[in-house]
Design a protein around this motif. Structure first.
Motif, PDB file in Angstrom:
ATOM      1  N   HIS A  95      -4.960  -2.715   4.508  1.00  0.00           N
ATOM      2  CA  HIS A  95      -4.253  -2.676   5.814  1.00  0.00           C
ATOM      3  C   HIS A  95      -4.815  -3.656   6.633  1.00  0.00           C
ATOM      4  O   HIS A  95      -5.132  -3.618   7.944  1.00  0.00           O
ATOM      5  N   GLU A  97      -0.136   9.956   4.048  1.00  0.00           N
ATOM      6  CA  GLU A  97      -1.214   9.897   2.870  1.00  0.00           C
ATOM      7  C   GLU A  97      -2.321   8.763   4.409  1.00  0.00           C
ATOM      8  O   GLU A  97      -3.554   9.400   3.594  1.00  0.00           O
ATOM      9  N   GLU A  98      -1.518   8.506   5.030  1.00  0.00           N
ATOM     10  CA  GLU A  98      -3.046   6.988   5.229  1.00  0.00           C
ATOM     11  C   GLU A  98      -3.093   8.118   6.657  1.00  0.00           C
ATOM     12  O   GLU A  98      -4.339   7.450   6.939  1.00  0.00           O
ATOM     13  N   ASP A 120       1.005  -1.071  -0.455  1.00  0.00           N
ATOM     14  CA  ASP A 120      -0.318  -0.394   0.237  1.00  0.00           C
ATOM     15  C   ASP A 120       1.283   1.090   0.371  1.00  0.00           C
ATOM     16  O   ASP A 120       1.243   1.639   1.351  1.00  0.00           O
ATOM     17  N   GLN A 157      -6.659  -2.853  -2.972  1.00  0.00           N
ATOM     18  CA  GLN A 157      -6.912  -2.933  -1.590  1.00  0.00           C
ATOM     19  C   GLN A 157      -8.646  -3.198  -1.956  1.00  0.00           C
ATOM     20  O   GLN A 157      -9.033  -2.799  -0.502  1.00  0.00           O
TER      21      GLN A 157
HETATM   22 MN    MN Z   1      -3.444   3.174   3.069  1.00  0.00          MN
END
Ligand code: MN
Ligand code: GLV
Ligand code: MN
Length: 430
Positions: A402, A141-142, A107, A209
Protein backbone atom coordinates in the motif's frame (compact mmCIF):
# COMPACT_ATOMS: atom_id res chain seq x y z
CA UNK A 1 -6.74 -45.63 -12.13
CA UNK A 2 -5.82 -43.59 -8.99
CA UNK A 3 -2.17 -44.10 -9.79
CA UNK A 4 -2.60 -43.08 -13.46
CA UNK A 5 -4.38 -39.89 -12.37
CA UNK A 6 -1.64 -39.09 -9.88
CA UNK A 7 1.01 -39.56 -12.55
CA UNK A 8 -0.90 -37.37 -14.99
CA UNK A 9 -1.28 -34.65 -12.34
CA UNK A 10 2.43 -34.82 -11.54
CA UNK A 11 3.41 -34.50 -15.20
CA UNK A 12 1.00 -31.61 -15.80
CA UNK A 13 2.15 -29.82 -12.64
CA UNK A 14 5.85 -30.20 -13.43
CA UNK A 15 5.33 -29.29 -17.09
CA UNK A 16 3.49 -26.10 -16.13
CA UNK A 17 5.97 -25.22 -13.41
CA UNK A 18 9.04 -25.73 -15.60
CA UNK A 19 7.59 -23.69 -18.48
CA UNK A 20 6.96 -20.50 -16.48
CA UNK A 21 8.97 -17.81 -18.26
CA UNK A 22 10.37 -15.20 -15.89
CA UNK A 23 11.12 -12.64 -18.59
CA UNK A 24 7.58 -12.89 -19.97
CA UNK A 25 6.23 -12.34 -16.45
CA UNK A 26 8.53 -9.34 -15.95
CA UNK A 27 7.26 -7.76 -19.20
CA UNK A 28 3.62 -8.42 -18.28
CA UNK A 29 4.06 -6.76 -14.87
CA UNK A 30 5.70 -3.70 -16.46
CA UNK A 31 2.98 -3.44 -19.14
CA UNK A 32 0.13 -3.55 -16.62
CA UNK A 33 1.93 -1.12 -14.28
CA UNK A 34 1.85 1.48 -17.08
CA UNK A 35 -1.93 1.77 -16.54
CA UNK A 36 -2.01 4.34 -13.75
CA UNK A 37 1.79 4.26 -13.38
CA UNK A 38 3.31 7.13 -11.38
CA UNK A 39 6.72 8.80 -11.59
CA UNK A 40 7.65 7.40 -8.17
CA UNK A 41 7.19 3.81 -9.41
CA UNK A 42 3.79 3.38 -7.77
CA UNK A 43 0.42 2.82 -9.41
CA UNK A 44 -2.87 4.72 -8.95
CA UNK A 45 -5.62 2.59 -10.41
CA UNK A 46 -8.62 2.70 -8.13
CA UNK A 47 -11.45 0.38 -8.96
CA UNK A 48 -13.68 1.08 -11.99
CA UNK A 49 -11.91 4.35 -12.87
CA UNK A 50 -11.13 4.93 -16.55
CA UNK A 51 -7.60 3.70 -16.04
CA UNK A 52 -8.81 0.51 -14.33
CA UNK A 53 -11.16 -0.13 -17.26
CA UNK A 54 -8.30 0.38 -19.72
CA UNK A 55 -6.14 -2.05 -17.74
CA UNK A 56 -8.93 -4.62 -17.80
CA UNK A 57 -9.29 -4.20 -21.57
CA UNK A 58 -5.56 -4.86 -21.92
CA UNK A 59 -5.99 -8.11 -19.95
CA UNK A 60 -8.97 -9.17 -22.06
CA UNK A 61 -6.97 -8.72 -25.25
CA UNK A 62 -4.02 -10.64 -23.86
CA UNK A 63 -6.23 -13.49 -22.66
CA UNK A 64 -7.89 -13.71 -26.08
CA UNK A 65 -4.48 -13.83 -27.75
CA UNK A 66 -3.69 -16.83 -25.52
CA UNK A 67 -6.77 -18.62 -26.80
CA UNK A 68 -8.84 -18.13 -23.65
CA UNK A 69 -12.61 -17.79 -23.58
CA UNK A 70 -13.36 -14.46 -21.91
CA UNK A 71 -16.47 -13.74 -19.80
CA UNK A 72 -17.71 -11.15 -17.33
CA UNK A 73 -20.34 -11.37 -14.57
CA UNK A 74 -22.75 -8.86 -13.02
CA UNK A 75 -20.06 -7.60 -10.63
CA UNK A 76 -17.71 -7.03 -13.62
CA UNK A 77 -15.45 -9.85 -12.45
CA UNK A 78 -13.51 -11.00 -15.53
CA UNK A 79 -12.83 -14.68 -16.23
CA UNK A 80 -10.30 -16.09 -18.69
CA UNK A 81 -10.89 -19.76 -19.36
CA UNK A 82 -8.60 -22.40 -20.80
CA UNK A 83 -10.91 -25.32 -21.50
CA UNK A 84 -10.19 -28.74 -20.04
CA UNK A 85 -10.69 -32.16 -21.51
CA UNK A 86 -14.01 -32.35 -19.68
CA UNK A 87 -16.53 -29.62 -18.91
CA UNK A 88 -16.03 -29.99 -15.13
CA UNK A 89 -16.02 -27.14 -12.58
CA UNK A 90 -12.78 -25.23 -13.25
CA UNK A 91 -9.80 -24.60 -11.04
CA UNK A 92 -9.68 -20.85 -10.56
CA UNK A 93 -6.70 -18.62 -9.87
CA UNK A 94 -6.16 -14.85 -10.04
CA UNK A 95 -6.61 -11.80 -7.83
CA UNK A 96 -7.43 -8.13 -8.50
CA UNK A 97 -5.90 -5.26 -10.48
CA UNK A 98 -7.42 -2.30 -8.63
CA UNK A 99 -5.04 -0.44 -6.31
CA UNK A 100 -5.09 1.83 -3.30
CA UNK A 101 -5.14 5.59 -4.11
CA UNK A 102 -1.36 5.19 -4.23
CA UNK A 103 -0.35 1.56 -4.40
CA UNK A 104 2.35 -0.60 -5.89
CA UNK A 105 2.51 -2.57 -9.11
CA UNK A 106 2.24 -6.00 -7.44
CA UNK A 107 -0.62 -6.00 -4.91
CA UNK A 108 -3.24 -8.04 -6.78
CA UNK A 109 -1.80 -7.51 -10.25
CA UNK A 110 0.90 -10.12 -9.59
CA UNK A 111 -1.70 -12.83 -8.91
CA UNK A 112 -3.62 -12.07 -12.12
CA UNK A 113 -0.49 -11.89 -14.26
CA UNK A 114 0.98 -15.06 -12.76
CA UNK A 115 -2.35 -16.70 -13.68
CA UNK A 116 -1.95 -15.62 -17.30
CA UNK A 117 1.68 -16.79 -17.20
CA UNK A 118 0.36 -20.17 -16.04
CA UNK A 119 -1.89 -20.30 -19.12
CA UNK A 120 1.14 -19.48 -21.29
CA UNK A 121 3.14 -22.21 -19.55
CA UNK A 122 0.37 -24.79 -20.01
CA UNK A 123 0.20 -23.83 -23.70
CA UNK A 124 3.98 -24.07 -24.11
CA UNK A 125 4.10 -27.42 -22.32
CA UNK A 126 1.15 -28.59 -24.45
CA UNK A 127 -0.58 -29.79 -21.29
CA UNK A 128 -4.19 -30.80 -21.64
CA UNK A 129 -5.81 -30.57 -18.20
CA UNK A 130 -8.80 -32.64 -17.18
CA UNK A 131 -10.68 -29.64 -15.77
CA UNK A 132 -10.71 -26.13 -17.21
CA UNK A 133 -8.30 -23.62 -15.71
CA UNK A 134 -9.61 -20.08 -15.23
CA UNK A 135 -7.92 -16.83 -14.32
CA UNK A 136 -10.08 -14.23 -12.60
CA UNK A 137 -9.72 -10.50 -12.14
CA UNK A 138 -12.00 -9.60 -9.19
CA UNK A 139 -13.65 -6.19 -8.97
CA UNK A 140 -12.89 -3.77 -6.10
CA UNK A 141 -10.75 -5.84 -3.79
CA UNK A 142 -9.18 -2.79 -2.18
CA UNK A 143 -12.31 -1.13 -0.81
CA UNK A 144 -10.64 2.30 -0.82
CA UNK A 145 -12.89 3.94 -3.42
CA UNK A 146 -16.10 2.06 -2.52
CA UNK A 147 -16.37 0.18 0.80
CA UNK A 148 -16.21 -2.59 1.78
CA UNK A 149 -13.37 -4.40 0.03
CA UNK A 150 -13.60 -7.66 -1.93
CA UNK A 151 -16.96 -6.63 -3.41
CA UNK A 152 -16.52 -8.68 -6.59
CA UNK A 153 -15.48 -11.92 -4.92
CA UNK A 154 -18.03 -11.70 -2.11
CA UNK A 155 -20.82 -10.96 -4.61
CA UNK A 156 -19.68 -13.91 -6.71
CA UNK A 157 -20.06 -16.16 -3.66
CA UNK A 158 -23.27 -14.47 -2.46
CA UNK A 159 -24.94 -12.52 -5.30
CA UNK A 160 -27.56 -11.16 -2.86
CA UNK A 161 -24.85 -8.71 -1.66
CA UNK A 162 -24.76 -6.87 -4.96
CA UNK A 163 -27.86 -4.62 -4.59
CA UNK A 164 -26.47 -3.30 -1.27
CA UNK A 165 -23.01 -2.76 -2.76
CA UNK A 166 -24.52 -0.77 -5.63
CA UNK A 167 -25.55 1.97 -3.18
CA UNK A 168 -21.99 2.56 -1.87
CA UNK A 169 -20.64 5.98 -2.93
CA UNK A 170 -17.11 7.27 -3.43
CA UNK A 171 -15.72 10.64 -2.28
CA UNK A 172 -17.31 12.35 -5.31
CA UNK A 173 -20.73 10.78 -4.57
CA UNK A 174 -20.52 8.44 -7.58
CA UNK A 175 -22.29 5.19 -6.69
CA UNK A 176 -20.71 1.79 -7.13
CA UNK A 177 -23.83 0.83 -9.12
CA UNK A 178 -23.26 3.62 -11.65
CA UNK A 179 -19.55 2.87 -11.92
CA UNK A 180 -20.36 -0.81 -12.40
CA UNK A 181 -22.95 -0.15 -15.13
CA UNK A 182 -20.43 2.02 -16.94
CA UNK A 183 -17.84 -0.75 -16.76
CA UNK A 184 -20.31 -3.36 -18.00
CA UNK A 185 -21.30 -1.07 -20.89
CA UNK A 186 -17.69 -0.67 -21.91
CA UNK A 187 -17.30 -4.48 -21.81
CA UNK A 188 -20.56 -5.12 -23.66
CA UNK A 189 -18.65 -7.20 -26.25
CA UNK A 190 -17.57 -9.67 -23.53
CA UNK A 191 -20.14 -12.45 -22.94
CA UNK A 192 -21.96 -12.24 -19.60
CA UNK A 193 -21.97 -15.25 -17.29
CA UNK A 194 -23.75 -16.16 -14.06
CA UNK A 195 -22.19 -15.58 -10.65
CA UNK A 196 -21.74 -18.28 -8.01
CA UNK A 197 -20.60 -20.90 -10.49
CA UNK A 198 -19.28 -24.19 -9.12
CA UNK A 199 -15.50 -24.31 -8.81
CA UNK A 200 -13.27 -27.25 -8.00
CA UNK A 201 -10.79 -24.99 -6.23
CA UNK A 202 -9.29 -21.50 -5.95
CA UNK A 203 -5.61 -20.68 -5.46
CA UNK A 204 -4.54 -17.04 -5.05
CA UNK A 205 -0.91 -15.98 -5.36
CA UNK A 206 -0.06 -12.67 -3.69
CA UNK A 207 2.82 -10.68 -2.27
CA UNK A 208 2.95 -11.03 1.51
CA UNK A 209 2.70 -7.26 2.19
CA UNK A 210 4.35 -7.83 5.57
CA UNK A 211 7.80 -8.77 6.93
CA UNK A 212 7.51 -12.48 7.88
CA UNK A 213 9.02 -14.19 4.80
CA UNK A 214 11.76 -11.61 4.35
CA UNK A 215 12.80 -11.92 7.99
CA UNK A 216 12.84 -15.72 7.67
CA UNK A 217 14.87 -15.53 4.44
CA UNK A 218 12.36 -17.81 2.71
CA UNK A 219 10.94 -17.11 -0.76
CA UNK A 220 7.62 -18.98 -0.54
CA UNK A 221 4.92 -19.06 2.11
CA UNK A 222 2.01 -21.47 2.48
CA UNK A 223 -0.82 -19.30 3.79
CA UNK A 224 -2.83 -21.14 6.42
CA UNK A 225 -5.51 -18.48 6.85
CA UNK A 226 -6.43 -14.81 7.12
CA UNK A 227 -6.88 -12.80 10.31
CA UNK A 228 -10.24 -11.29 11.13
CA UNK A 229 -11.05 -7.68 10.36
CA UNK A 230 -13.58 -5.03 11.38
CA UNK A 231 -14.12 -1.60 9.83
CA UNK A 232 -16.02 1.34 11.33
CA UNK A 233 -16.62 5.06 10.78
CA UNK A 234 -16.76 7.48 13.72
CA UNK A 235 -18.58 10.71 12.94
CA UNK A 236 -18.67 13.81 15.14
CA UNK A 237 -20.97 16.75 14.45
CA UNK A 238 -20.37 20.06 16.22
CA UNK A 239 -20.69 23.65 15.03
CA UNK A 240 -18.42 25.25 12.42
CA UNK A 241 -17.51 28.73 13.60
CA UNK A 242 -14.90 31.47 13.33
CA UNK A 243 -11.45 30.40 14.51
CA UNK A 244 -10.46 33.85 15.74
CA UNK A 245 -13.61 35.08 17.45
CA UNK A 246 -15.16 32.04 19.11
CA UNK A 247 -14.04 31.67 22.76
CA UNK A 248 -12.55 28.26 23.49
CA UNK A 249 -15.10 27.41 26.18
CA UNK A 250 -18.15 27.75 23.90
CA UNK A 251 -16.83 25.82 20.91
CA UNK A 252 -18.32 22.57 19.62
CA UNK A 253 -15.15 21.47 17.87
CA UNK A 254 -15.65 18.12 16.15
CA UNK A 255 -11.92 17.71 15.59
CA UNK A 256 -11.04 18.19 19.23
CA UNK A 257 -13.61 15.54 20.15
CA UNK A 258 -12.32 13.09 17.52
CA UNK A 259 -8.70 13.62 18.53
CA UNK A 260 -9.58 12.71 22.09
CA UNK A 261 -11.39 9.54 21.07
CA UNK A 262 -8.54 8.70 18.70
CA UNK A 263 -5.97 9.02 21.51
CA UNK A 264 -7.98 6.70 23.72
CA UNK A 265 -8.31 4.20 20.90
CA UNK A 266 -4.57 4.30 20.29
CA UNK A 267 -3.99 3.57 23.98
CA UNK A 268 -6.48 0.67 23.82
CA UNK A 269 -4.74 -0.71 20.74
CA UNK A 270 -1.29 -0.34 22.33
CA UNK A 271 -2.47 -2.40 25.33
CA UNK A 272 -3.60 -5.23 23.02
CA UNK A 273 -0.69 -4.99 20.56
CA UNK A 274 1.28 -7.82 22.18
CA UNK A 275 -1.75 -10.07 21.71
CA UNK A 276 -1.74 -9.30 17.99
CA UNK A 277 -4.27 -6.47 17.62
CA UNK A 278 -3.55 -4.02 14.79
CA UNK A 279 -5.49 -0.79 14.51
CA UNK A 280 -5.42 1.99 11.92
CA UNK A 281 -7.31 5.30 11.76
CA UNK A 282 -6.73 5.67 8.04
CA UNK A 283 -9.21 8.13 6.53
CA UNK A 284 -10.12 11.52 7.97
CA UNK A 285 -12.72 13.75 6.38
CA UNK A 286 -12.82 17.21 7.92
CA UNK A 287 -15.55 19.76 7.22
CA UNK A 288 -15.21 22.45 6.16
CA UNK A 289 -11.43 21.77 6.18
CA UNK A 290 -10.44 25.41 6.37
CA UNK A 291 -7.53 26.90 8.33
CA UNK A 292 -9.64 29.54 10.05
CA UNK A 293 -12.92 27.68 10.67
CA UNK A 294 -13.55 25.37 13.65
CA UNK A 295 -14.27 21.91 12.20
CA UNK A 296 -18.02 21.34 12.39
CA UNK A 297 -17.98 17.78 11.07
CA UNK A 298 -15.25 15.18 11.27
CA UNK A 299 -15.39 11.56 10.24
CA UNK A 300 -12.59 9.04 10.65
CA UNK A 301 -12.34 5.34 9.90
CA UNK A 302 -11.14 2.54 12.17
CA UNK A 303 -9.59 -0.64 10.76
CA UNK A 304 -9.00 -3.28 13.45
CA UNK A 305 -7.53 -6.73 12.81
CA UNK A 306 -6.49 -9.73 14.82
CA UNK A 307 -6.26 -13.50 14.55
CA UNK A 308 -8.07 -13.75 17.86
CA UNK A 309 -11.74 -13.01 17.30
CA UNK A 310 -12.34 -12.65 21.07
CA UNK A 311 -9.80 -9.86 21.28
CA UNK A 312 -11.45 -8.08 18.39
CA UNK A 313 -14.82 -8.41 20.14
CA UNK A 314 -13.32 -6.77 23.26
CA UNK A 315 -11.91 -3.96 21.12
CA UNK A 316 -15.34 -3.54 19.56
CA UNK A 317 -16.90 -3.15 23.01
CA UNK A 318 -14.25 -0.61 24.04
CA UNK A 319 -14.81 1.42 20.86
CA UNK A 320 -18.57 1.45 21.36
CA UNK A 321 -18.08 2.50 24.99
CA UNK A 322 -15.75 5.36 24.03
CA UNK A 323 -18.09 6.74 21.39
CA UNK A 324 -21.26 6.35 23.47
CA UNK A 325 -19.71 7.55 26.71
CA UNK A 326 -17.89 10.70 25.59
CA UNK A 327 -18.47 13.84 27.66
CA UNK A 328 -18.62 16.13 24.65
CA UNK A 329 -21.80 18.21 24.06
CA UNK A 330 -21.86 17.58 20.30
CA UNK A 331 -23.09 14.44 18.54
CA UNK A 332 -20.89 11.40 18.00
CA UNK A 333 -21.94 8.27 16.13
CA UNK A 334 -20.32 4.94 15.36
CA UNK A 335 -21.12 3.15 12.12
CA UNK A 336 -19.90 -0.46 11.75
CA UNK A 337 -18.92 -0.90 8.09
CA UNK A 338 -17.57 -4.40 7.74
CA UNK A 339 -16.74 -7.45 9.85
CA UNK A 340 -15.19 -10.74 8.91
CA UNK A 341 -14.16 -13.65 11.15
CA UNK A 342 -10.80 -15.38 10.58
CA UNK A 343 -10.46 -17.65 7.55
CA UNK A 344 -8.75 -21.03 7.74
CA UNK A 345 -7.84 -22.84 4.55
CA UNK A 346 -8.48 -26.64 4.38
CA UNK A 347 -5.59 -29.00 5.06
CA UNK A 348 -5.95 -30.80 1.71
CA UNK A 349 -5.38 -27.51 -0.13
CA UNK A 350 -2.47 -26.59 2.16
CA UNK A 351 -0.91 -29.95 1.22
CA UNK A 352 -1.27 -29.24 -2.52
CA UNK A 353 0.28 -25.79 -2.14
CA UNK A 354 3.04 -27.07 0.18
CA UNK A 355 3.96 -29.76 -2.35
CA UNK A 356 4.10 -27.14 -5.14
CA UNK A 357 6.21 -24.74 -3.06
CA UNK A 358 8.54 -27.53 -1.88
CA UNK A 359 9.37 -28.63 -5.41
CA UNK A 360 9.79 -25.05 -6.59
CA UNK A 361 12.14 -24.21 -3.72
CA UNK A 362 14.12 -27.46 -4.12
CA UNK A 363 14.63 -26.96 -7.87
CA UNK A 364 15.89 -23.42 -7.22
CA UNK A 365 18.14 -24.45 -4.31
CA UNK A 366 16.16 -22.26 -1.91
CA UNK A 367 14.99 -22.87 1.68
CA UNK A 368 11.76 -24.79 2.15
CA UNK A 369 8.46 -22.87 2.35
CA UNK A 370 7.06 -21.90 5.74
CA UNK A 371 3.44 -21.64 6.89
CA UNK A 372 2.12 -18.18 7.83
CA UNK A 373 -1.17 -16.35 8.27
CA UNK A 374 -2.17 -13.35 6.20
CA UNK A 375 -2.36 -9.96 7.88
CA UNK A 376 -4.11 -8.50 4.83
CA UNK A 377 -7.50 -9.66 3.63
CA UNK A 378 -7.86 -11.13 0.16
CA UNK A 379 -10.53 -12.36 -2.26
CA UNK A 380 -9.58 -15.89 -1.15
CA UNK A 381 -11.27 -15.03 2.18
CA UNK A 382 -14.67 -15.18 0.47
CA UNK A 383 -13.85 -17.96 -1.99
CA UNK A 384 -13.05 -20.15 1.02
CA UNK A 385 -16.82 -20.18 1.71
CA UNK A 386 -17.47 -21.47 -1.79
CA UNK A 387 -14.81 -24.04 -2.73
CA UNK A 388 -11.53 -25.53 -1.47
CA UNK A 389 -9.21 -22.51 -1.35
CA UNK A 390 -5.55 -21.75 -0.68
CA UNK A 391 -2.99 -18.97 -1.02
CA UNK A 392 0.73 -18.68 -1.74
CA UNK A 393 2.85 -15.70 -0.61
CA UNK A 394 6.17 -14.33 -1.81
CA UNK A 395 8.19 -11.83 0.26
CA UNK A 396 7.71 -8.06 0.22
CA UNK A 397 10.86 -5.95 0.45
CA UNK A 398 10.94 -4.28 3.87
CA UNK A 399 7.47 -5.73 4.42
CA UNK A 400 6.09 -2.68 2.61
CA UNK A 401 2.81 -2.50 0.65
CA UNK A 402 0.00 0.00 0.00
CA UNK A 403 2.93 2.23 -0.90
CA UNK A 404 4.56 3.21 -4.19
CA UNK A 405 7.80 1.61 -3.00
CA UNK A 406 6.20 -1.86 -2.70
CA UNK A 407 8.70 -4.31 -4.22
CA UNK A 408 9.56 -8.01 -4.46
CA UNK A 409 12.77 -9.48 -5.88
CA UNK A 410 12.01 -10.62 -9.42
CA UNK A 411 13.56 -14.00 -8.64
CA UNK A 412 10.96 -14.49 -5.88
CA UNK A 413 8.11 -13.42 -8.18
CA UNK A 414 9.18 -16.14 -10.63
CA UNK A 415 9.32 -18.75 -7.86
CA UNK A 416 5.81 -17.79 -6.78
CA UNK A 417 4.53 -18.12 -10.34
CA UNK A 418 6.18 -21.55 -10.64
CA UNK A 419 4.60 -22.72 -7.38
CA UNK A 420 1.20 -21.44 -8.52
CA UNK A 421 1.56 -23.21 -11.88
CA UNK A 422 2.36 -26.48 -10.13
CA UNK A 423 -0.54 -26.23 -7.67
CA UNK A 424 -3.17 -25.23 -10.25
CA UNK A 425 -2.11 -27.74 -12.91
CA UNK A 426 -2.09 -30.46 -10.23
CA UNK A 427 -5.62 -29.59 -9.10
CA UNK A 428 -6.80 -29.43 -12.70
CA UNK A 429 -5.69 -33.02 -13.36
CA UNK A 430 -6.00 -34.78 -9.99
MN1 MN B 1 -4.27 -4.07 -1.19
C1 GLV C 1 -6.45 -5.33 1.55
O1 GLV C 1 -6.00 -4.52 0.77
C2 GLV C 1 -6.40 -5.14 2.97
O2 GLV C 1 -6.61 -4.01 3.43
O3 GLV C 1 -6.10 -6.10 3.69
MN1 MN D 1 -4.30 -7.40 -2.81
Amino acid sequence: MEQARGERARQAAEGAQDNVDGERLRRAIAQLAAFGGRDDGGVSRQTLTDIDLEARRHLVERAKALGCQVAIDDAANLFFRRPGEQDLPPVLTGSHVDTQPVGGKLDGAYGVLAGLELIEALNDARVRTLRPVEVVCWTNEEGSRFGPGCMGSSAFVDPACLPRYRTAVDGDKVSFGDALDRALDRMADVPRRAMKQPLSGFVELHIEQGPVLERAGVPLGVVTGIQSVRWYAVKATGVAAHAGTTPMEVRLDAMAACIEVAHRLQAEAARAADSGLRMTLGRWVVGPNSINTIPGEVEFTVDARCLDEQLLARFDAALRGLVAGHAWRGRMELQPLFARAPTRFPQAMLDVVAQACERTARMAGKPSPIPLTSGAFHDAMYLADHCPTAMIFVPSKNGLSHNAAEETAHEDLVLGARALAHAVAWLACA
